[in-house]
Write a protein that holds these residues in place. Sequence first.
Motif, PDB file in Angstrom:
ATOM      1  N   SER A 114       0.763  -1.285   0.066  1.00 18.42           N
ATOM      2  CA  SER A 114       0.066   0.031  -0.012  1.00 18.42           C
ATOM      3  C   SER A 114       0.930   1.263  -0.090  1.00 18.42           C
ATOM      4  CB  SER A 114      -0.922   0.099   1.076  1.00 18.42           C
ATOM      5  OG  SER A 114      -1.747  -1.024   1.248  1.00 18.42           O
ATOM      6  N   ASP A 115       0.250   2.358  -0.612  1.00 22.91           N
ATOM      7  CA  ASP A 115       1.136   3.638  -0.860  1.00 22.91           C
ATOM      8  C   ASP A 115       0.157   4.339   0.426  1.00 22.91           C
ATOM      9  OD1 ASP A 115       2.304   3.293  -3.209  1.00 22.91           O
ATOM     10  OD2 ASP A 115       0.414   3.133  -3.857  1.00 22.91           O
ATOM     11  N   ILE A 116      -0.841   4.341   0.682  1.00 23.49           N
ATOM     12  CA  ILE A 116      -1.766   4.856   1.815  1.00 23.49           C
ATOM     13  C   ILE A 116      -2.773   3.890   2.638  1.00 23.49           C
ATOM     14  CG2 ILE A 116      -3.652   6.707   2.221  1.00 23.49           C
ATOM     15  CD1 ILE A 116      -2.698   8.250  -0.309  1.00 23.49           C
ATOM     16  N   ILE A 117      -2.561   4.034   3.753  1.00 25.83           N
ATOM     17  CA  ILE A 117      -3.036   3.015   4.717  1.00 25.83           C
ATOM     18  C   ILE A 117      -4.280   3.783   5.437  1.00 25.83           C
ATOM     19  CG2 ILE A 117      -3.006   1.575   6.527  1.00 25.83           C
ATOM     20  CD1 ILE A 117      -0.065   0.796   5.714  1.00 25.83           C
ATOM     21  N   PRO A 143       8.733   2.975   3.325  1.00 30.63           N
ATOM     22  CA  PRO A 143       8.957   4.537   3.691  1.00 30.63           C
ATOM     23  C   PRO A 143       8.070   5.561   2.688  1.00 30.63           C
ATOM     24  CG  PRO A 143      11.128   3.124   3.164  1.00 30.63           C
ATOM     25  CD  PRO A 143       9.842   2.468   2.860  1.00 30.63           C
ATOM     26  N   GLY A 144       7.743   6.638   3.477  1.00 30.24           N
ATOM     27  CA  GLY A 144       6.980   7.631   3.034  1.00 30.24           C
ATOM     28  C   GLY A 144       5.352   7.292   2.997  1.00 30.24           C
ATOM     29  N   THR A 145       5.110   6.134   3.354  1.00 30.54           N
ATOM     30  CA  THR A 145       3.824   5.537   3.604  1.00 30.54           C
ATOM     31  C   THR A 145       2.879   6.613   4.347  1.00 30.54           C
ATOM     32  OG1 THR A 145       4.054   3.627   2.835  1.00 30.54           O
ATOM     33  CG2 THR A 145       1.956   4.011   3.958  1.00 30.54           C
ATOM     34  N   ILE A 146       1.480   7.025   4.131  1.00 30.13           N
ATOM     35  CA  ILE A 146       0.665   7.738   5.035  1.00 30.13           C
ATOM     36  C   ILE A 146      -0.128   6.887   5.476  1.00 30.13           C
ATOM     37  CG2 ILE A 146      -0.623   9.999   5.197  1.00 30.13           C
ATOM     38  CD1 ILE A 146       0.645  11.068   2.660  1.00 30.13           C
ATOM     39  N   VAL A 147      -0.011   6.997   6.845  1.00 28.46           N
ATOM     40  CA  VAL A 147      -1.162   6.132   7.476  1.00 28.46           C
ATOM     41  C   VAL A 147      -2.319   7.193   8.185  1.00 28.46           C
ATOM     42  CG1 VAL A 147      -1.794   4.723   9.470  1.00 28.46           C
ATOM     43  CG2 VAL A 147       0.427   4.349   8.333  1.00 28.46           C
ATOM     44  N   VAL A 148      -3.389   7.025   7.503  1.00 31.33           N
ATOM     45  CA  VAL A 148      -4.525   8.151   7.857  1.00 31.33           C
ATOM     46  C   VAL A 148      -5.606   7.218   8.941  1.00 31.33           C
ATOM     47  CG1 VAL A 148      -6.211   9.423   7.014  1.00 31.33           C
ATOM     48  CG2 VAL A 148      -4.390   8.653   5.690  1.00 31.33           C
ATOM     49  N   ASP A 149      -5.764   7.605  10.079  1.00 29.76           N
ATOM     50  CA  ASP A 149      -6.523   6.929  11.061  1.00 29.76           C
ATOM     51  C   ASP A 149      -7.791   7.863  11.126  1.00 29.76           C
ATOM     52  OD1 ASP A 149      -7.480   5.601  13.302  1.00 29.76           O
ATOM     53  OD2 ASP A 149      -6.535   6.671  14.596  1.00 29.76           O
ATOM     54  N   MET A 150      -8.744   6.974  10.700  1.00 28.25           N
ATOM     55  CA  MET A 150     -10.249   7.632  10.550  1.00 28.25           C
ATOM     56  C   MET A 150     -10.997   7.501  11.733  1.00 28.25           C
ATOM     57  SD  MET A 150     -10.861   7.927   6.646  1.00 28.25           S
ATOM     58  CE  MET A 150     -11.851   9.304   6.521  1.00 28.25           C
ATOM     59  N   THR A 151     -10.423   6.575  12.750  1.00 29.25           N
ATOM     60  CA  THR A 151     -10.960   6.171  14.090  1.00 29.25           C
ATOM     61  C   THR A 151     -11.482   7.460  14.949  1.00 29.25           C
ATOM     62  OG1 THR A 151      -9.846   4.218  14.101  1.00 29.25           O
ATOM     63  CG2 THR A 151     -10.538   4.837  15.884  1.00 29.25           C
ATOM     64  N   SER A 152     -12.464   7.131  15.668  1.00 28.08           N
ATOM     65  CA  SER A 152     -12.840   8.245  16.689  1.00 28.08           C
ATOM     66  C   SER A 152     -11.532   7.955  17.750  1.00 28.08           C
ATOM     67  CB  SER A 152     -14.128   8.270  17.077  1.00 28.08           C
ATOM     68  OG  SER A 152     -15.029   8.659  16.204  1.00 28.08           O
ATOM     69  N   GLY A 153     -10.355   8.673  17.850  1.00 28.78           N
ATOM     70  CA  GLY A 153      -9.492   8.435  18.703  1.00 28.78           C
ATOM     71  C   GLY A 153      -9.057   9.170  19.899  1.00 28.78           C
ATOM     72  N   LYS A 179       9.194   6.791  13.228  1.00 29.65           N
ATOM     73  CA  LYS A 179      10.281   6.363  13.272  1.00 29.65           C
ATOM     74  C   LYS A 179      10.538   4.982  12.290  1.00 29.65           C
ATOM     75  CE  LYS A 179      10.889   6.884  18.257  1.00 29.65           C
ATOM     76  NZ  LYS A 179      10.778   6.175  19.632  1.00 29.65           N
ATOM     77  N   ALA A 180       9.305   4.707  11.797  1.00 35.44           N
ATOM     78  CA  ALA A 180       9.345   3.687  10.811  1.00 35.44           C
ATOM     79  C   ALA A 180       9.550   4.417   9.393  1.00 35.44           C
ATOM     80  CB  ALA A 180       8.056   2.681  10.804  1.00 35.44           C
ATOM     81  N   GLN A 181       9.623   5.500   9.323  1.00 36.91           N
ATOM     82  CA  GLN A 181       9.884   6.222   8.007  1.00 36.91           C
ATOM     83  C   GLN A 181       8.426   6.468   7.302  1.00 36.91           C
ATOM     84  OE1 GLN A 181      13.468   5.492   5.734  1.00 36.91           O
ATOM     85  NE2 GLN A 181      13.974   3.968   7.022  1.00 36.91           N
ATOM     86  N   GLY A 182       7.391   6.433   8.083  1.00 38.57           N
ATOM     87  CA  GLY A 182       6.170   6.791   7.623  1.00 38.57           C
ATOM     88  C   GLY A 182       5.541   8.220   8.025  1.00 38.57           C
ATOM     89  N   SER A 186       0.190  17.992   8.973  1.00 44.72           N
ATOM     90  CA  SER A 186       0.645  19.061   8.040  1.00 44.72           C
ATOM     91  C   SER A 186      -0.192  19.503   7.056  1.00 44.72           C
ATOM     92  CB  SER A 186       2.029  18.825   7.692  1.00 44.72           C
ATOM     93  OG  SER A 186       2.128  17.675   6.523  1.00 44.72           O
ATOM     94  N   ALA A 187      -0.232  20.596   6.376  1.00 47.89           N
ATOM     95  CA  ALA A 187      -0.925  20.854   5.224  1.00 47.89           C
ATOM     96  C   ALA A 187      -0.534  20.233   3.885  1.00 47.89           C
ATOM     97  CB  ALA A 187      -0.640  22.477   4.948  1.00 47.89           C
ATOM     98  N   ASP A 188       0.976  19.902   4.016  1.00 49.46           N
ATOM     99  CA  ASP A 188       1.488  19.232   2.944  1.00 49.46           C
ATOM    100  C   ASP A 188       0.838  17.539   2.758  1.00 49.46           C
ATOM    101  OD1 ASP A 188       3.438  18.304   0.698  1.00 49.46           O
ATOM    102  OD2 ASP A 188       4.138  16.938   2.361  1.00 49.46           O
ATOM    103  N   LEU A 189       0.672  17.145   3.846  1.00 57.07           N
ATOM    104  CA  LEU A 189       0.325  15.554   4.085  1.00 57.07           C
ATOM    105  C   LEU A 189      -1.376  15.632   3.593  1.00 57.07           C
ATOM    106  CD1 LEU A 189       1.923  14.405   7.015  1.00 57.07           C
ATOM    107  CD2 LEU A 189       2.284  13.512   4.687  1.00 57.07           C
ATOM    108  N   LEU A 190      -1.891  16.700   4.101  1.00 62.95           N
ATOM    109  CA  LEU A 190      -3.597  16.809   3.727  1.00 62.95           C
ATOM    110  C   LEU A 190      -3.573  16.976   2.217  1.00 62.95           C
ATOM    111  CD1 LEU A 190      -6.245  17.428   4.125  1.00 62.95           C
ATOM    112  CD2 LEU A 190      -5.784  20.090   4.485  1.00 62.95           C
ATOM    113  N   GLU A 191      -3.076  17.647   1.639  1.00 61.64           N
ATOM    114  CA  GLU A 191      -2.914  17.808   0.001  1.00 61.64           C
ATOM    115  C   GLU A 191      -2.609  16.434  -0.578  1.00 61.64           C
ATOM    116  OE1 GLU A 191      -4.419  20.438  -1.358  1.00 61.64           O
ATOM    117  OE2 GLU A 191      -4.460  21.152   0.620  1.00 61.64           O
ATOM    118  N   ARG A 192      -1.794  15.791  -0.039  1.00 61.49           N
ATOM    119  CA  ARG A 192      -1.387  14.518  -0.755  1.00 61.49           C
ATOM    120  C   ARG A 192      -2.539  13.434  -0.601  1.00 61.49           C
ATOM    121  NH1 ARG A 192       4.414  13.127   1.785  1.00 61.49           N
ATOM    122  NH2 ARG A 192       3.952  11.050   0.801  1.00 61.49           N
TER     123      ARG A 192
END
Length: 301
Positions: A62-65, A91-101, A115-118, A144-150
């Motif tokens: 996966s590229d995005i999780i 490396p570089g993968t974005i993990v998007v947590d949509m849980t109510s956390g 630390k895992a380069q994500g 970050s705003a950059d990650l949001l746009e990605r």
Amino acid sequence: MSAKQTIGFIGLGSMGWPMASLLHKAGYPLQVIDASAERTQAFAKEIGGTAAASNRALAQASDIIITILPTSAIVETVLNGPDGVLAGLRPGTIVVDMTSGVPTITRTLAEQVAKAQGHFVDAPVSGGVPRAKTGELAIMFGGSADLLERVRPVLSCMGTSITHTGDVGSAHAMKALNNLVSAGGFLIGVEALLIGKRFGLDPAAMVDVLNSSTGMNNSTQKKFKQFVLSGKYNAGFGLDLMVKDLSIALGIGKDTNTPTPFASLCREMWAASAAMLGPGQDHTAIAKLSEKLAGTTLSEE
């Protein structure tokens, strides 16, 4: 035109299933997994995508999780361990947590992913199952705003409103506070309907008046007639999850030394309802607690 990124989707519950379905419909290659192997296979067969053998295997492909799970503790479990997401994270993968956390746990998880380069961001949603099915969720974003746009193109498949709330953890805080306001509005509305019915007013007519007046809120618009007066109590969001979110909100209040007398009472009433009604109840069933206290029912059945 470049190929769409592969999405790893973890959590195929009442919200996750329709959300992942929208991503598949939009043409994103999917790797999916759920705690229930049967549900994972059912999604792959009925909707599409690849049923991942493990969270690690999903991450490797996966590229995005995306995670949308009941609690932050479960997200932590999914990320860690020999077969966890971090073991296979590219490396570089974005993990998007949509849980109510829980915001504090979210920030800890972000450090682990870094630390895992994500990258780890929080993007909880509001709108319930109906809007999850139509792709009209309200999405809050912490990162970050950059990650949001990605990730915006991906999020836009599931929601029509995306609000950047600040750094990682801020969206989970906002989601809990949103549900606090929603929970308070539901309770006061039910009590008003009970007062009115005992006075001699028709509850359905009261809802109509509220919806054309200043007393209008999400519950008067989308819950009272549909799930309380109808006696269905099946809005699709669990009573236990509402209590969890209210506990998160009160925890934020404690951490910030904010007095919360009304919010505390609200949370206690929701918790009392969960204890009285038992597990497996929809959050709209809290109306039964107010009905019991008043000795009056609102259901038309």
